[in-house]
Design an enzyme around this catalytic site. Sequence first.
Site, mmCIF file in Angstrom:
data_model
loop_
_atom_site.group_PDB
_atom_site.id
_atom_site.type_symbol
_atom_site.label_atom_id
_atom_site.label_comp_id
_atom_site.label_asym_id
_atom_site.label_seq_id
_atom_site.Cartn_x
_atom_site.Cartn_y
_atom_site.Cartn_z
ATOM 1 N N GLY A 98 -4.686 -4.153 -3.726
ATOM 2 C CA GLY A 98 -5.639 -3.069 -3.963
ATOM 3 C C GLY A 98 -4.825 -1.858 -4.358
ATOM 4 O O GLY A 98 -4.142 -1.271 -3.521
ATOM 5 N N HIS A 99 -4.819 -1.540 -5.639
ATOM 6 C CA HIS A 99 -4.005 -0.422 -6.145
ATOM 7 C C HIS A 99 -4.937 0.709 -6.548
ATOM 8 O O HIS A 99 -5.741 0.565 -7.464
ATOM 9 C CB HIS A 99 -3.151 -0.881 -7.341
ATOM 10 N N GLN A 155 1.816 -6.279 -3.460
ATOM 11 C CA GLN A 155 2.387 -6.485 -2.124
ATOM 12 C C GLN A 155 3.744 -5.777 -2.040
ATOM 13 O O GLN A 155 3.905 -4.737 -2.668
ATOM 14 C CB GLN A 155 2.484 -7.982 -1.768
ATOM 15 N N LYS A 184 1.786 2.151 -5.116
ATOM 16 C CA LYS A 184 2.295 1.593 -6.383
ATOM 17 C C LYS A 184 1.337 1.923 -7.530
ATOM 18 O O LYS A 184 1.765 2.242 -8.634
ATOM 19 C CB LYS A 184 2.453 0.059 -6.252
ATOM 20 N N ASP A 190 0.813 -1.222 0.000
ATOM 21 C CA ASP A 190 0.000 0.000 0.000
ATOM 22 C C ASP A 190 0.844 1.268 0.000
ATOM 23 O O ASP A 190 0.452 2.299 0.553
ATOM 24 C CB ASP A 190 -0.960 0.008 1.205
#
Length: 440
Positions: A39-40, A227, A15, A12
Amino acid sequence: MNLAIIGAQWGDEGKGKIVDLLAPHFDVVTRYQGGHNAGHTVIIRRGGVDQKFVLHLIPSGITHPGKTCVIGNGVVVDPQALLNEVDSLRAQGIEVNHRNLLISNRAHLILPYHVALDRAIEAGRGGAAVGTTMRGIGPAYEDKMARRGLRAGDLTDPATLTEKLSHNAKQANRLIAMLGGDLINEKQLIEDGHRWSQLVAPHICDTTYFLNNAARGGKSLLLEGAQATMLDIDHGTYPFVTSSNSSIGGAITGTGLPPSQINCAIGVIKAYTTRVGGGPFPTELNDAMGEHIRARGGEYGASTGRPRRTGWFDAVVARYAVMVNGLDALALTKLDVLDDLDEIKICVAYRIGGRETDQIPYDANQMSEAEPVYETMPGWKEKTVGVSRFEDLPEKARNYIARLAELSSAPFAFISTGAERNETIIETEVLSGCGIRLAV
Ligand code: GDP
Ligand code: IMO
Ligand code: MG
């Protein structure tokens, strides 16, 4: 010119924002490991309004017309999650088709029994739970390594699919029953499998050849890590990690590209630290300051909505990430979140069992005993939100950044001062030192 973007902390870091910013300058954007545990977040300002996209499985380049997005062989794909994500992107006006989204036929599938196993295994761990995203990630990679997994390519052969699903469902249900979990419905799985086969098959191809041909043909590739280094199955805080190589090695094994095709690696790192899920976190702040950073930074999981644990910048982690990934540069994000602090701490070393060390211990128990050795710097107490030129930052913020770069042993190619694309300082000299020229 091919570039890998890698999380340098516990995930988080932003990215998604950095990949979105770079995507217009590359031809192909590829995810190489992990699954929809990621979750981007990408914020795009259109007509004065912020449009928010949260990408889980699909590369963050998808919002850019004309780019090819690839889900590489190292990713684990939940077909239903993929279809849901495609639907939600289309509902937001994004074109997704079999030309701009390619899925490796070698990518392993996450099936409903993996989710049931993830739940049952986590429940069995009790207080030592990893705090997984419950997306079935670990069990899917287990099946891959045990050589019993189904791959995306299996969805393209409906004739044998029923038998494969039926066999795996029976085996998985025996294991789920042993662990006291919820059995899955074999008939439903077979029905779903054939539906997925119809909908997903048009995207499935041999991305190993596609990517290598693209690279050899002079196309530029952007590789989007999910990640982060400290969640890497080998190099992270095991066992409180994810089940893939989220550091640089994953970019090779998860695409089929040779190391010589990865010209540059940039790590993404926040101006402080967060972690979601269990496991050691030396600079964690369980106090009002931690809460302040969580509130200002909006530190709630993009996938699960869980509050993220927050803490000071950890230079031991930063140096480790630079070393393990061979990072050429870093992208520093969320500087603006620290705007109203009187003082800011930086962890420069750990004290473990009375001895000072600048290394990450291999053992999670030792890491959880690590006391941070802090350096304190004055806060700048001025708004930096949206600043896009380094010289426009307050002097104390510039000093903080310079110290972070020195302690991390890598220069900053980007300094992010807000969630939106334009809220970024781009250090073109650092980028050109990495061989990257961003055509404007
Ligand atoms: P990722 O998983 O590494 O892509 O990061 P996430 O999307 O899970 O979390 C990063 C969050 O920070 C998202 O909500 C972004 O919109 C936001 N963000 C990214 N960069 C900045 C920044 O420089 N400042 C602020 N305030 N928010 C940012
Ligand atoms: P992005 O790409 C932060 C964490 C989970 C848990 C551990 C294992 O958005 O940075 P898993 O479901 O992978 O088996 O969970 O890893 N985790 C993440 N934390 N950001 C992520 O992705 C994460 N993906 C997994 O919280 O601690
Ligand atoms: Mg995230």
